[in-house]
Write an enzyme that holds these catalytic residues in place. Sequence first.
Site, PDB file in Angstrom:
ATOM      1  N   GLU A 106       0.862  -1.184   0.000  1.00 34.46           N
ATOM      2  CA  GLU A 106       0.000   0.000   0.000  1.00 34.46           C
ATOM      3  C   GLU A 106       0.898   1.235   0.000  1.00 34.46           C
ATOM      4  OE1 GLU A 106      -2.655   0.326   3.457  1.00 34.46           O
ATOM      5  OE2 GLU A 106      -2.561   2.499   3.249  1.00 34.46           O
TER       6      GLU A 106
ATOM      7  N   ARG B 164       0.819  10.312   0.300  1.00 34.73           N
ATOM      8  CA  ARG B 164       1.187  11.330   1.291  1.00 34.73           C
ATOM      9  C   ARG B 164       2.391  12.135   0.869  1.00 34.73           C
ATOM     10  NH1 ARG B 164       0.801   7.665   6.820  1.00 34.73           N
ATOM     11  NH2 ARG B 164      -1.136   6.632   6.223  1.00 34.73           N
TER      12      ARG B 164
ATOM     13  N   LYS C  14     -10.894  -1.915   6.418  1.00 39.04           N
ATOM     14  CA  LYS C  14      -9.676  -1.566   7.155  1.00 39.04           C
ATOM     15  C   LYS C  14     -10.124  -1.078   8.533  1.00 39.04           C
ATOM     16  CE  LYS C  14      -6.338   2.261   7.013  1.00 39.04           C
ATOM     17  NZ  LYS C  14      -4.925   2.324   6.626  1.00 39.04           N
TER      18      LYS C  14
HETATM   19  C1  3PG Z   1      -0.452   4.649   8.816  1.00 42.25           C
HETATM   20  O1  3PG Z   1      -1.273   5.381   9.326  1.00 42.25           O
HETATM   21  O2  3PG Z   1       0.560   5.070   8.266  1.00 42.25           O
HETATM   22  C2  3PG Z   1      -0.714   3.178   8.838  1.00 42.25           C
HETATM   23  O3  3PG Z   1      -1.870   2.881   9.525  1.00 42.25           O
HETATM   24  C3  3PG Z   1       0.463   2.450   9.411  1.00 42.25           C
HETATM   25  O4  3PG Z   1       0.643   2.824  10.715  1.00 42.25           O
HETATM   26  P1  3PG Z   1       1.972   2.432  11.482  1.00 42.25           P
HETATM   27  O5  3PG Z   1       3.026   3.408  11.040  1.00 42.25           O
HETATM   28  O6  3PG Z   1       1.624   2.633  12.941  1.00 42.25           O
HETATM   29  O7  3PG Z   1       2.321   1.032  11.140  1.00 42.25           O
END
Ligand code: 3PG
Length: 207
Positions: A40, A44, A128
């Site tokens: 994924e 961002r 999710k």
């Molecule tokens: C995110 O918000 O980037 C994902 O849910 C992953 O979260 P994490 O960095 O806590 O694994």
Amino acid sequence: MNIQNIIAAGRIMPVIVIDKARDASALGNALLEGGIKTAEVTLRTPEALDAIEAMARACPDLLVGAGTVMSAENAARVRDAGGCFAVSPGATDALIEGCKAASLPLLPGASTVSEMMALGEKGFSVLKFFPATAAGGLNFLKALISPLPQFQFCPTGGITLATAPDWLALGNIPCLGGSWVAPQKLIAEQNFKAIAENARAASQIGQ
Ligand code: 3PG
């Protein structure tokens, strides 16, 4: 390809924040080398869509999707870049319609029972659960197995290599996501050896 196929492909889906699209191909190959089947790539960073395009082209055996998809416009761009699914932190009607229009399978985010029920009414059965640890953690999803047996969840947020096995032991969690496999810093340092090692450790969980 639908969301069921995608979550069935692998139990760990790395959540990726990538700054430079030029690193996407090596990153995808490092994940594949470690046995990871899905990724994924979050929208961002300014080069995220280019990274999806580069990774999808370089790694046809990896199911490359987009995360942090927030709008119909995002969905169309992901489809055009060659992404094969979308993940969203929450869900809106506009986003759901946009993904349908783009023929992009959507893994929509939910963190409350009412949000889950509303998505169920719209035909979604794989959700999710985000932000997983902050929104109630493993015990929250465990408590849903009996009243909401129609749902399967991909939790993300705060999960680590150490805690992933406990989550994956629950009957309603076919897969989960996390950034620990390919942290932004390791990608920026082009430390693909470490990422491949993380991927190998992650893909061995639950086997
Ligand atoms: C995110 O918000 O980037 C994902 O849910 C992953 O979260 P994490 O960095 O806590 O694994």
